[in-house]
Design an enzyme around this catalytic site. Sequence first.
Site, PDB file in Angstrom:
ATOM      1  N   SER A 107       1.433   3.376  -2.795  1.00 41.69           N
ATOM      2  CA  SER A 107       1.193   4.315  -3.894  1.00 41.69           C
ATOM      3  C   SER A 107       0.851   5.705  -3.373  1.00 41.69           C
ATOM      4  CB  SER A 107       0.052   3.805  -4.777  1.00 41.69           C
ATOM      5  OG  SER A 107      -1.006   3.321  -3.973  1.00 41.69           O
ATOM      6  N   ARG A 108       0.417   5.787  -2.119  1.00 40.32           N
ATOM      7  CA  ARG A 108       0.060   7.096  -1.533  1.00 40.32           C
ATOM      8  C   ARG A 108       0.080   6.993  -0.007  1.00 40.32           C
ATOM      9  NH1 ARG A 108      -5.867   6.552  -1.131  1.00 40.32           N
ATOM     10  NH2 ARG A 108      -6.311   4.523  -2.040  1.00 40.32           N
TER      11      ARG A 108
ATOM     12  N   THR B 271      -9.389  -5.596  13.449  1.00 43.16           N
ATOM     13  CA  THR B 271      -8.235  -6.004  12.622  1.00 43.16           C
ATOM     14  C   THR B 271      -6.950  -5.397  13.178  1.00 43.16           C
ATOM     15  OG1 THR B 271      -8.386  -4.147  11.024  1.00 43.16           O
ATOM     16  CG2 THR B 271      -9.641  -6.143  10.515  1.00 43.16           C
TER      17      THR B 271
ATOM     18  N   GLY C  25       0.814  -1.219   0.000  1.00 38.14           N
ATOM     19  CA  GLY C  25       0.000   0.000   0.000  1.00 38.14           C
ATOM     20  C   GLY C  25       0.839   1.257   0.000  1.00 38.14           C
TER      21      GLY C  25
ATOM     22  N   TYR D 268     -12.687  -2.395  11.758  1.00 39.18           N
ATOM     23  CA  TYR D 268     -11.331  -1.844  11.607  1.00 39.18           C
ATOM     24  C   TYR D 268     -10.535  -2.043  12.889  1.00 39.18           C
ATOM     25  CZ  TYR D 268      -7.694   1.685  10.712  1.00 39.18           C
ATOM     26  OH  TYR D 268      -6.488   2.334  10.545  1.00 39.18           O
TER      27      TYR D 268
ATOM     28  N   ILE E 271      -3.634  10.665  10.950  1.00 40.01           N
ATOM     29  CA  ILE E 271      -2.599  11.122  10.017  1.00 40.01           C
ATOM     30  C   ILE E 271      -3.268  11.683   8.760  1.00 40.01           C
ATOM     31  CG2 ILE E 271      -0.480  10.466   8.802  1.00 40.01           C
ATOM     32  CD1 ILE E 271      -0.404  10.078  11.917  1.00 40.01           C
TER      33      ILE E 271
ATOM     34  N   ASN F 286       1.732  -2.296   5.411  1.00 38.07           N
ATOM     35  CA  ASN F 286       1.049  -1.002   5.595  1.00 38.07           C
ATOM     36  C   ASN F 286      -0.325  -0.959   4.941  1.00 38.07           C
ATOM     37  OD1 ASN F 286       1.013   2.132   5.822  1.00 38.07           O
ATOM     38  ND2 ASN F 286       0.786   1.721   3.634  1.00 38.07           N
TER      39      ASN F 286
HETATM   40  P1  NAP Z   1      -4.541   5.573   2.311  1.00 37.72           P
HETATM   41  O1  NAP Z   1      -4.057   6.958   2.126  1.00 37.72           O
HETATM   42  O2  NAP Z   1      -5.991   5.271   2.177  1.00 37.72           O
HETATM   43  O3  NAP Z   1      -3.704   4.595   1.339  1.00 37.72           O
HETATM   44  C1  NAP Z   1      -3.977   3.235   1.352  1.00 37.72           C
HETATM   45  C2  NAP Z   1      -2.921   2.498   0.575  1.00 37.72           C
HETATM   46  O4  NAP Z   1      -3.201   1.095   0.664  1.00 37.72           O
HETATM   47  C3  NAP Z   1      -2.928   2.837  -0.899  1.00 37.72           C
HETATM   48  O5  NAP Z   1      -1.602   2.757  -1.381  1.00 37.72           O
HETATM   49  C4  NAP Z   1      -3.780   1.723  -1.496  1.00 37.72           C
HETATM   50  O6  NAP Z   1      -3.496   1.451  -2.868  1.00 37.72           O
HETATM   51  C5  NAP Z   1      -3.356   0.561  -0.641  1.00 37.72           C
HETATM   52  N1  NAP Z   1      -4.306  -0.542  -0.592  1.00 37.72           N
HETATM   53  C6  NAP Z   1      -5.588  -0.535  -0.154  1.00 37.72           C
HETATM   54  N2  NAP Z   1      -6.134  -1.747  -0.266  1.00 37.72           N
HETATM   55  C7  NAP Z   1      -5.171  -2.571  -0.771  1.00 37.72           C
HETATM   56  C8  NAP Z   1      -5.116  -3.942  -1.116  1.00 37.72           C
HETATM   57  N3  NAP Z   1      -6.176  -4.745  -0.948  1.00 37.72           N
HETATM   58  N4  NAP Z   1      -3.968  -4.430  -1.626  1.00 37.72           N
HETATM   59  C9  NAP Z   1      -2.879  -3.623  -1.802  1.00 37.72           C
HETATM   60  N5  NAP Z   1      -2.879  -2.318  -1.492  1.00 37.72           N
HETATM   61  C10 NAP Z   1      -4.012  -1.792  -0.991  1.00 37.72           C
HETATM   62  O7  NAP Z   1      -4.144   5.026   3.774  1.00 37.72           O
HETATM   63  P2  NAP Z   1      -3.105   5.586   4.851  1.00 37.72           P
HETATM   64  O8  NAP Z   1      -3.799   6.588   5.685  1.00 37.72           O
HETATM   65  O9  NAP Z   1      -1.806   5.905   4.211  1.00 37.72           O
HETATM   66  O10 NAP Z   1      -2.985   4.275   5.762  1.00 37.72           O
HETATM   67  C11 NAP Z   1      -1.914   3.368   5.646  1.00 37.72           C
HETATM   68  C12 NAP Z   1      -1.985   2.407   6.834  1.00 37.72           C
HETATM   69  O11 NAP Z   1      -1.952   3.167   8.043  1.00 37.72           O
HETATM   70  C13 NAP Z   1      -3.280   1.596   6.890  1.00 37.72           C
HETATM   71  O12 NAP Z   1      -2.999   0.291   7.352  1.00 37.72           O
HETATM   72  C14 NAP Z   1      -4.116   2.327   7.912  1.00 37.72           C
HETATM   73  O13 NAP Z   1      -5.060   1.491   8.545  1.00 37.72           O
HETATM   74  C15 NAP Z   1      -3.046   2.810   8.864  1.00 37.72           C
HETATM   75  N6  NAP Z   1      -3.467   3.953   9.664  1.00 37.72           N
HETATM   76  C16 NAP Z   1      -3.783   5.137   9.094  1.00 37.72           C
HETATM   77  C17 NAP Z   1      -4.186   6.199   9.897  1.00 37.72           C
HETATM   78  C18 NAP Z   1      -4.543   7.544   9.354  1.00 37.72           C
HETATM   79  O14 NAP Z   1      -5.015   8.388  10.157  1.00 37.72           O
HETATM   80  N7  NAP Z   1      -4.347   7.830   8.076  1.00 37.72           N
HETATM   81  C19 NAP Z   1      -4.257   6.024  11.280  1.00 37.72           C
HETATM   82  C20 NAP Z   1      -3.926   4.793  11.826  1.00 37.72           C
HETATM   83  C21 NAP Z   1      -3.518   3.764  11.016  1.00 37.72           C
HETATM   84  P3  NAP Z   1      -4.203   2.283  -4.079  1.00 37.72           P
HETATM   85  O15 NAP Z   1      -3.587   3.655  -4.030  1.00 37.72           O
HETATM   86  O16 NAP Z   1      -3.810   1.536  -5.293  1.00 37.72           O
HETATM   87  O17 NAP Z   1      -5.664   2.311  -3.811  1.00 37.72           O
END
Ligand code: NAP
Length: 242
Positions: free
Chosen positions: A11-12, A155, A9, A152, A185, A87
């Site tokens: 890409s962003r 998990t 994950g 969520y 974040i 991630n």
């Molecule tokens: P995000 O901006 O929504 O990005 C999600 C990333 O995961 C994207 O690169 C997406 O790919 C990829 N992805 C989603 N489903 C996938 C799958 N089935 N197979 C492969 N790749 C997949 O999320 P983020 O905020 O950066 O979060 C990253 C991690 O941190 C997650 O595990 C999230 O639960 C955790 N987290 C985030 C926060 C927060 O506040 N943002 C807080 C706590 C924990 P595409 O771009 O191709 O869709």
Amino acid sequence: MKKTALITGSSRGIGAATAYALAEAGYAVCINYIEQRQKAEALVKALRDKGHTAICYRADVADASAVQAMAAHAGEELGQISLLVNNAGVAGQIQFQDITPDAWNRMFSVNLGGCFNCIQAVLPGMLKAHEGCIINVSSIWGSHGASCEVAYSCTKHAIIGLTRSLAAELAPTGIRVNCVAPGVIDTDMVKVLGEETLSMLAQEIPLGRLGKPQEIADTIVHLASATYTTGQVFSVDGGFIL
Ligand code: NAP
């Protein structure tokens, strides 16, 4: 020779910041995505333009055979994977009684099953090499309850259990397993909450703002080289949960 990192994950959001930071730290990186091919390719180009080694690969982390193929491809192109960052994740706000069995299962298949699939794919190589580092991304909702985020939160709790148990099991082999638990974040994942809710959340956070993806990436880079640290969960949340 460069060490190789697979960041799911990436890409962003947090994953992209982590891939960038690990490349800057000297890793050859495999960037994984599921839909946003252009973003993954743009990140590869940006890294290569800076002289780093990077490839990208589309795989749904919930799909075990696609993950096996990704790990094999990364190993062939970049060399033995020594660092796995689990991630990739999906979130969703919904009341418990409205969660369908399919949605529940999908959340587990991606967030937890993705960790399982990726670890199973890279572990044989790490065991053979007698070294390796696995970093799982949980959440503050992995140790605390969150209304309307039951699936969520489940998990993310499980990812902490996975981290601690696997760390205990693998420690004698020299492979370390740690976890990062981000707070709120500033990524696409939380943008869906809307500006008003995010600004209210920021006021509740002792440091007074949302975190930046780079701030999670910095912790992951630190853990990658923290050679006497295993089985730990690091909160990076601006003091949200104290
Ligand atoms: P995000 O901006 O929504 O990005 C999600 C990333 O995961 C994207 O690169 C997406 O790919 C990829 N992805 C989603 N489903 C996938 C799958 N089935 N197979 C492969 N790749 C997949 O999320 P983020 O905020 O950066 O979060 C990253 C991690 O941190 C997650 O595990 C999230 O639960 C955790 N987290 C985030 C926060 C927060 O506040 N943002 C807080 C706590 C924990 P595409 O771009 O191709 O869709």
